[in-house]
Scaffold this active site. Structure first.
Site, mmCIF file in Angstrom:
data_model
loop_
_atom_site.group_PDB
_atom_site.id
_atom_site.type_symbol
_atom_site.label_atom_id
_atom_site.label_comp_id
_atom_site.label_asym_id
_atom_site.label_seq_id
_atom_site.Cartn_x
_atom_site.Cartn_y
_atom_site.Cartn_z
ATOM 1 C CB CYS A 52 -0.902 -0.010 1.236
ATOM 2 S SG CYS A 52 -2.029 1.396 1.279
ATOM 3 C CB CYS A 56 -1.461 3.928 8.057
ATOM 4 S SG CYS A 56 -2.543 4.543 6.748
ATOM 5 C CB CYS A 59 -0.816 -0.063 8.313
ATOM 6 S SG CYS A 59 -1.608 -1.340 7.289
ATOM 7 C CB CYS A 96 -15.301 -7.227 6.837
ATOM 8 S SG CYS A 96 -14.529 -5.636 6.460
ATOM 9 C CB CYS A 128 -18.493 -5.209 5.755
ATOM 10 S SG CYS A 128 -17.570 -3.762 6.318
ATOM 11 C CB CYS A 188 -18.314 -0.067 9.602
ATOM 12 S SG CYS A 188 -17.155 -0.845 10.751
ATOM 13 N NE ARG A 260 -19.220 -4.102 13.497
ATOM 14 C CZ ARG A 260 -20.275 -4.905 13.345
ATOM 15 N NH1 ARG A 260 -20.253 -6.125 13.794
ATOM 16 N NH2 ARG A 260 -21.367 -4.464 12.721
HETATM 17 N N1 SAM Z 1 -6.688 0.416 3.251
HETATM 18 C C1 SAM Z 1 -7.955 0.620 3.779
HETATM 19 C C2 SAM Z 1 -8.005 1.744 4.804
HETATM 20 O O1 SAM Z 1 -6.999 2.092 5.357
HETATM 21 O O2 SAM Z 1 -9.110 2.244 5.040
HETATM 22 C C3 SAM Z 1 -8.559 -0.635 4.399
HETATM 23 C C4 SAM Z 1 -7.703 -1.600 5.166
HETATM 24 S S1 SAM Z 1 -7.007 -0.988 6.682
HETATM 25 C C5 SAM Z 1 -5.875 -2.255 7.073
HETATM 26 C C6 SAM Z 1 -8.350 -1.111 7.840
HETATM 27 C C7 SAM Z 1 -8.104 -0.660 9.249
HETATM 28 O O3 SAM Z 1 -7.327 -1.619 9.949
HETATM 29 C C8 SAM Z 1 -7.337 0.626 9.470
HETATM 30 O O4 SAM Z 1 -8.110 1.779 9.308
HETATM 31 C C9 SAM Z 1 -6.908 0.482 10.925
HETATM 32 O O5 SAM Z 1 -7.888 1.073 11.767
HETATM 33 C C10 SAM Z 1 -6.859 -1.030 11.143
HETATM 34 N N2 SAM Z 1 -5.487 -1.491 11.417
HETATM 35 C C11 SAM Z 1 -4.482 -1.589 10.528
HETATM 36 N N3 SAM Z 1 -3.346 -2.006 11.131
HETATM 37 C C12 SAM Z 1 -3.639 -2.165 12.444
HETATM 38 C C13 SAM Z 1 -2.887 -2.573 13.577
HETATM 39 N N4 SAM Z 1 -1.592 -2.883 13.486
HETATM 40 N N5 SAM Z 1 -3.498 -2.627 14.771
HETATM 41 C C14 SAM Z 1 -4.824 -2.306 14.874
HETATM 42 N N6 SAM Z 1 -5.586 -1.920 13.843
HETATM 43 C C15 SAM Z 1 -5.009 -1.836 12.637
HETATM 44 C C1 DTB Z 2 -11.304 -2.630 11.932
HETATM 45 O O1 DTB Z 2 -11.557 -1.574 12.537
HETATM 46 N N1 DTB Z 2 -10.458 -3.548 12.359
HETATM 47 C C2 DTB Z 2 -10.303 -4.597 11.378
HETATM 48 C C3 DTB Z 2 -11.384 -4.213 10.317
HETATM 49 N N2 DTB Z 2 -11.852 -2.960 10.776
HETATM 50 C C4 DTB Z 2 -11.006 -4.122 8.892
HETATM 51 C C5 DTB Z 2 -8.932 -4.686 10.860
HETATM 52 C C6 DTB Z 2 -7.902 -4.888 11.957
HETATM 53 C C7 DTB Z 2 -6.584 -5.084 11.302
HETATM 54 C C8 DTB Z 2 -5.500 -5.403 12.289
HETATM 55 C C9 DTB Z 2 -4.176 -5.525 11.641
HETATM 56 C C10 DTB Z 2 -4.049 -6.645 10.650
HETATM 57 O O2 DTB Z 2 -4.494 -7.780 10.921
HETATM 58 O O3 DTB Z 2 -3.442 -6.415 9.594
HETATM 59 FE FE1 SF4 Z 3 -2.821 1.218 3.410
HETATM 60 FE FE2 SF4 Z 3 -2.707 0.071 5.807
HETATM 61 FE FE3 SF4 Z 3 -3.111 2.683 5.610
HETATM 62 FE FE4 SF4 Z 3 -5.064 0.967 4.832
HETATM 63 S S1 SF4 Z 3 -4.283 1.242 6.906
HETATM 64 S S2 SF4 Z 3 -4.343 2.816 3.751
HETATM 65 S S3 SF4 Z 3 -3.778 -0.703 4.034
HETATM 66 S S4 SF4 Z 3 -1.248 1.579 4.960
#
Ligand code: SAM
Ligand code: DTB
Ligand code: SF4
Length: 334
Positions: A52, A56, A59, A96, A128, A188, A260
């Site tokens: 990506c 973030c 992430c 989802c 979702c 959501c 959730r």
């Molecule tokens: N790329 C899209 C976005 O950012 O909206 C969708 C996927 S993103 C991985 C969905 C959500 O996962 C993020 O908004 C964040 O709140 C959560 N997330 C990602 N990495 C995480 C982590 N290490 N711990 C907890 N939540 C995480």
């Molecule tokens: C949300 O708030 N938590 C979920 C779902 N929406 C998409 C994702 C959590 C991701 C945690 C990090 C991972 O497994 O990559």
């Molecule tokens: Fe990309 Fe992760 Fe950010 Fe979603 S949360 S936009 S997958 S870097």
């Protein structure tokens, strides 16, 4: 009565009560507005992982960090539909699909996601997606394909946002939520705690969510899962007391919303999760992986449901009476 005019001072006062008082109040709201003892079981699938372009800092899927996540292109449709079928057989009522995209593009991958949405909807699951930013037209196409809900988290407060993400703005996030709402898709949106934010940031984020024109139907509360290689890898784990304050405050502010208990359960004993359900959480993600990180396995959750006397919530319970949804259980007010 549902309120969308909460003041920051009110949210602050709710959040800062002694924690047991806060949980007691939230439990009363939960009992009044929700079917206590029912927890919705949802399944996540990363349909496109890693690579990506965003930054973030939590992430594991951001291309710029070296996290060891195995990137892959958009999964074949059949693989996604088979995963949704397995999720349904295992008792999930919401499925989802997540993609490591900054935003949706009008290309063949999006066409394929629309087909996946239609197929998963045909299975009678609440479908979702979380695909990054969407414009009005894309949200409308998702709706037409049968999308039930769209996840797009605010993640943190407007003030703390630029400490965590620099490649998009808080307003971009809010615009997407507006586009989703306008298309008639269930919203959501929640956040993550443990990003180095203050209590004031947590309160501000909850205030923003609870004062949107309408409450999100679903608010995920995530505890940061610190991942090696990301800038937040060394953040200390959040405590159960912090999760409880978030969940209980969300429940009091947004009584009809699904709250959730999302990322972070892997590290939580059943006793801590039980407190979260008491404080108003009424959904979990099931299965040994969230998108890329570990989650309690199916058997552990089954055992937890048995120990706590919880039952799995049916799908589409939040659909207003009169609306028809393919495969829906009859709507029940709660
Ligand atoms: N790329 C899209 C976005 O950012 O909206 C969708 C996927 S993103 C991985 C969905 C959500 O996962 C993020 O908004 C964040 O709140 C959560 N997330 C990602 N990495 C995480 C982590 N290490 N711990 C907890 N939540 C995480
Ligand atoms: C949300 O708030 N938590 C979920 C779902 N929406 C998409 C994702 C959590 C991701 C945690 C990090 C991972 O497994 O990559
Ligand atoms: Fe990309 Fe992760 Fe950010 Fe979603 S949360 S936009 S997958 S870097």
């Amino acid at each position: 009565m549902l309120r969308t005019d909460w003041t920051l001072a009110e949210v602050n006062a709710i959040y800062h009560q002694p924690v047991l008082e806060l949980v007691t109040q939230a439990a009363a709201v939960h009992r009044e507005f929700q079917a206590t003892g029912e927890v919705q079981v949802c399944t996540l699938l990363s349909v496109k992982t890693g690579g990506c372009p965003e930054d973030c800092s939590y992430c594991p899927q951001a291309a710029r960090y070296h996290t060891g996540v195995q990137a892959h292109k958009l999964l074949p449709d059949a693989e996604v539909i088979a995963a949704a079928q397995r999720a349904r057989e295992a008792g999930s009522t919401r499925f989802c699909m997540g993609a490591a995209w900054r935003e949706v593009r009008d290309n063949r991958d999006f066409d394929r996601v629309l087909n996946m949405v239609t197929e998963v909807n045909n299975l009678g699951l609440e479908v979702c997606c979380t695909l990054g930013m969407v414009n009005e037209y894309q949200a409308e196409r998702l709706k037409q394909a049968g999308l039930y809900a769209y996840n797009h988290n605010l993640d943190t407060s407007a003030e703390h946002y630029s400490e965590i993400i620099t490649t998009r703005t808080y307003d971009d996030r809010l615009d997407t939520l507006e586009n989703v709402r306008k298309a008639g898709i269930s919203v959501c949106s929640g956040g993550i705690i443990g990003l180095g934010e203050t209590d004031a940031d947590r309160i501000a984020m909850l205030h923003t969510l609870a004062t949107l024109p309408a409450h999100p139907e679903s608010v995920p509360v995530n505890a940061l899962v610190p991942v090696e290689g990301t800038p937040l890898a060394d953040q200390p784990r959040v405590s159960v007391w912090e999760m409880l304050r978030m969940i209980a405050t969300a429940r009091i502010l947004m009584p009809k919303t699904m709250v959730r208990l999302s990322a972070g359960r892997q590290e939580m004993p059943v006793s801590e999760q039980a407190l979260c359900f008491l404080a108003g959480a009424n959904s979990i993600f099931s299965g040994e992986k969230l998108l890329t990180t570990p989650n309690p396995d199916f058997d552990a959750d089954q055992q937890m449901f048995a120990t706590l006397g919880l039952t799995a919530r049916k799908s589409f319970k939040n659909v207003p009476v009169g609306a028809t949804v393919l495969g829906a259980e009859p709507a029940v007010s709660c």
